[in-house]
Design an enzyme around this catalytic site. Structure first.
Site, short mmCIF file in Angstrom:
data_model
loop_
_atom_site.label_atom_id
_atom_site.label_comp_id
_atom_site.label_asym_id
_atom_site.label_seq_id
_atom_site.Cartn_x
_atom_site.Cartn_y
_atom_site.Cartn_z
N LYS A 68 -92.80 43.17 24.35
CA LYS A 68 -92.63 44.70 23.60
C LYS A 68 -91.42 44.75 22.72
O LYS A 68 -90.69 45.41 22.96
CB LYS A 68 -92.77 45.65 24.64
N HIS A 70 -88.71 45.54 19.87
CA HIS A 70 -88.65 46.54 18.76
C HIS A 70 -87.26 46.47 18.39
O HIS A 70 -86.09 46.75 19.10
CB HIS A 70 -88.88 48.00 19.55
N ILE A 72 -84.24 46.02 14.43
CA ILE A 72 -84.54 46.15 12.93
C ILE A 72 -85.25 44.85 12.58
O ILE A 72 -85.35 43.91 13.50
CB ILE A 72 -83.00 45.88 12.17
N THR A 75 -83.87 40.86 12.95
CA THR A 75 -83.75 40.66 14.22
C THR A 75 -85.21 40.38 15.00
O THR A 75 -85.37 39.20 15.87
CB THR A 75 -83.10 41.74 15.43
N ARG A 182 -110.19 47.33 36.88
CA ARG A 182 -110.26 47.12 38.38
C ARG A 182 -111.75 46.98 38.72
O ARG A 182 -112.59 47.69 38.25
CB ARG A 182 -109.99 48.62 38.94
N GLY A 211 -103.83 42.15 36.77
CA GLY A 211 -102.70 41.79 37.59
C GLY A 211 -103.20 41.78 39.22
O GLY A 211 -103.91 40.68 39.87
N ARG A 212 -102.77 42.94 39.96
CA ARG A 212 -103.09 43.01 41.20
C ARG A 212 -104.47 42.73 41.68
O ARG A 212 -104.45 42.02 42.82
CB ARG A 212 -102.41 44.34 41.72
O1 C5P Z 1 -101.82 44.77 38.28
P1 C5P Z 1 -102.45 45.57 37.07
O2 C5P Z 1 -103.83 44.97 36.94
O3 C5P Z 1 -102.55 47.12 36.95
O4 C5P Z 1 -101.62 44.90 36.04
C1 C5P Z 1 -101.48 45.14 34.62
C2 C5P Z 1 -100.77 44.61 33.95
O5 C5P Z 1 -100.76 44.76 32.46
C3 C5P Z 1 -99.14 44.78 34.36
O6 C5P Z 1 -98.46 43.31 34.03
C4 C5P Z 1 -98.68 46.00 33.25
O7 C5P Z 1 -97.42 45.77 33.01
C5 C5P Z 1 -99.79 45.70 32.21
N1 C5P Z 1 -99.84 46.93 31.18
C6 C5P Z 1 -100.53 48.07 31.74
N2 C5P Z 1 -100.82 49.25 31.09
C7 C5P Z 1 -100.30 49.19 29.84
C8 C5P Z 1 -99.72 47.92 29.13
C9 C5P Z 1 -99.45 46.78 30.01
O8 C5P Z 1 -100.90 48.02 33.04
N3 C5P Z 1 -100.73 50.36 29.03
#
Ligand code: C5P
Length: 240
Positions: A68, A70, A72, A75, A182, A211-212
């Site tokens: 992410k 952000h 100038i 850079t 999910r 992720g999880r």
């Molecule tokens: O564990 P989980 O499935 O919630 O992980 C989602 C991933 O997506 C994490 O790495 C989280 O930082 C990223 N993410 C998010 N929502 C956003 C942007 C990124 O959950 N709006």
């Protein structure tokens, strides 16, 4: 690459939200061939995870660096050139016009694709107002998506709920990358706006960040394979 040419397996991006390179490598080994695309964010990148990008790329995997950026324009541009040299496929920047323009221009000639984060999902109307914005969340998301499209940004990070509404602005070529996924029956955790893989694909998402539900599964490989199967099924239904 046309949208239809992306295999279901390559649409799943597993977020390596782990504290160390050793943890990441153990998870990558457990997932084996079930996962081809990984996301590396602040936690792992700043814990020595950047060399993992090249190792994964050399092993035929793709990496989404969720940094992410952000700053100038100059850079941002120099940073993007360095990231392109690491072998990453996707890099996030905040959706400010100067930042997006610099990032897209600096990625030209490389395989790196720039994704814009429109408005962080933890922001509501009050947060935007406190930060000095006059637009509400949905208007700002829309404005920034239009600006991203006009500047040639390659994709947007958005919630699956936003995907259907953003597709007309993004057009067919821009990639929509959605976290907050999910599988049915799994724990929502701190995610509030969640969707199953099948519904996210039906809403027009190109890539799903998970992720999880994979990392915390008792059998991460089986969890990843089940998500890929669900994506495949949803893609078939969408094309019928
Ligand atoms: O564990 P989980 O499935 O919630 O992980 C989602 C991933 O997506 C994490 O790495 C989280 O930082 C990223 N993410 C998010 N929502 C956003 C942007 C990124 O959950 N709006």
């Amino acid at each position: 690459m046309t949208d239809a040419a992306i295999f279901a397996r390559d649409r799943l991006i597993v977020a390596l939200d782990v504290p160390s390179v050793a943890d990441a490598e153990a998870m990558i080994a457990r997932l084996g061939d079930s996962v081809t695309f990984y996301k590396i964010g602040y936690q792992l990148a700043y814990a020595g995870g950047l060399p993992l990008v090249r190792r994964l790329a050399d092993a035929g995997r793709k990496v989404f660096l969720d940094l992410k950026l952000h700053d100038i324009g100059n850079t941002v541009a120099r940073g993007v050139e360095s990231v392109a040299g690491l072998g990453a496929t996707f890099l996030t920047v905040h959706a400010y016009p100067q930042t997006m323009k610099a990032a897209v221009e600096a990625s030209a000639g490389s395989a790196l694709r720039i994704l814009a984060v429109t408005v962080l999902t933890s922001y509501d109307e009050a947060d935007l107002q406190a930060a000095g914005y006059r637009l509400g969340v949905s208007d700002l998301v829309r404005l920034r998506a239009e600006q991203a499209q006009a500047l040639g940004v390659h994709g947007l990070v958005c919630s699956a709920e936003e995907a259907a509404g953003l597709r007309p602005i993004a057009g067919a070529a821009m990639r929509l990358v959605t976290p907050g996924i999910r599988p049915a029956g799994s724990d929502a955790g701190d995610q509030k706006r969640i969707m199953t893989p099948a519904r996210a694909i039906a809403a027009g998402a190109d890539y799903l960040v998970v992720g999880r539900p994979v990392l915390a599964a008792s059998d991460p490989k089986a969890a990843a394979e089940a998500i890929v199967a669900e994506i495949e099924q949803a893609r078939k239904q969408a094309s019928n």
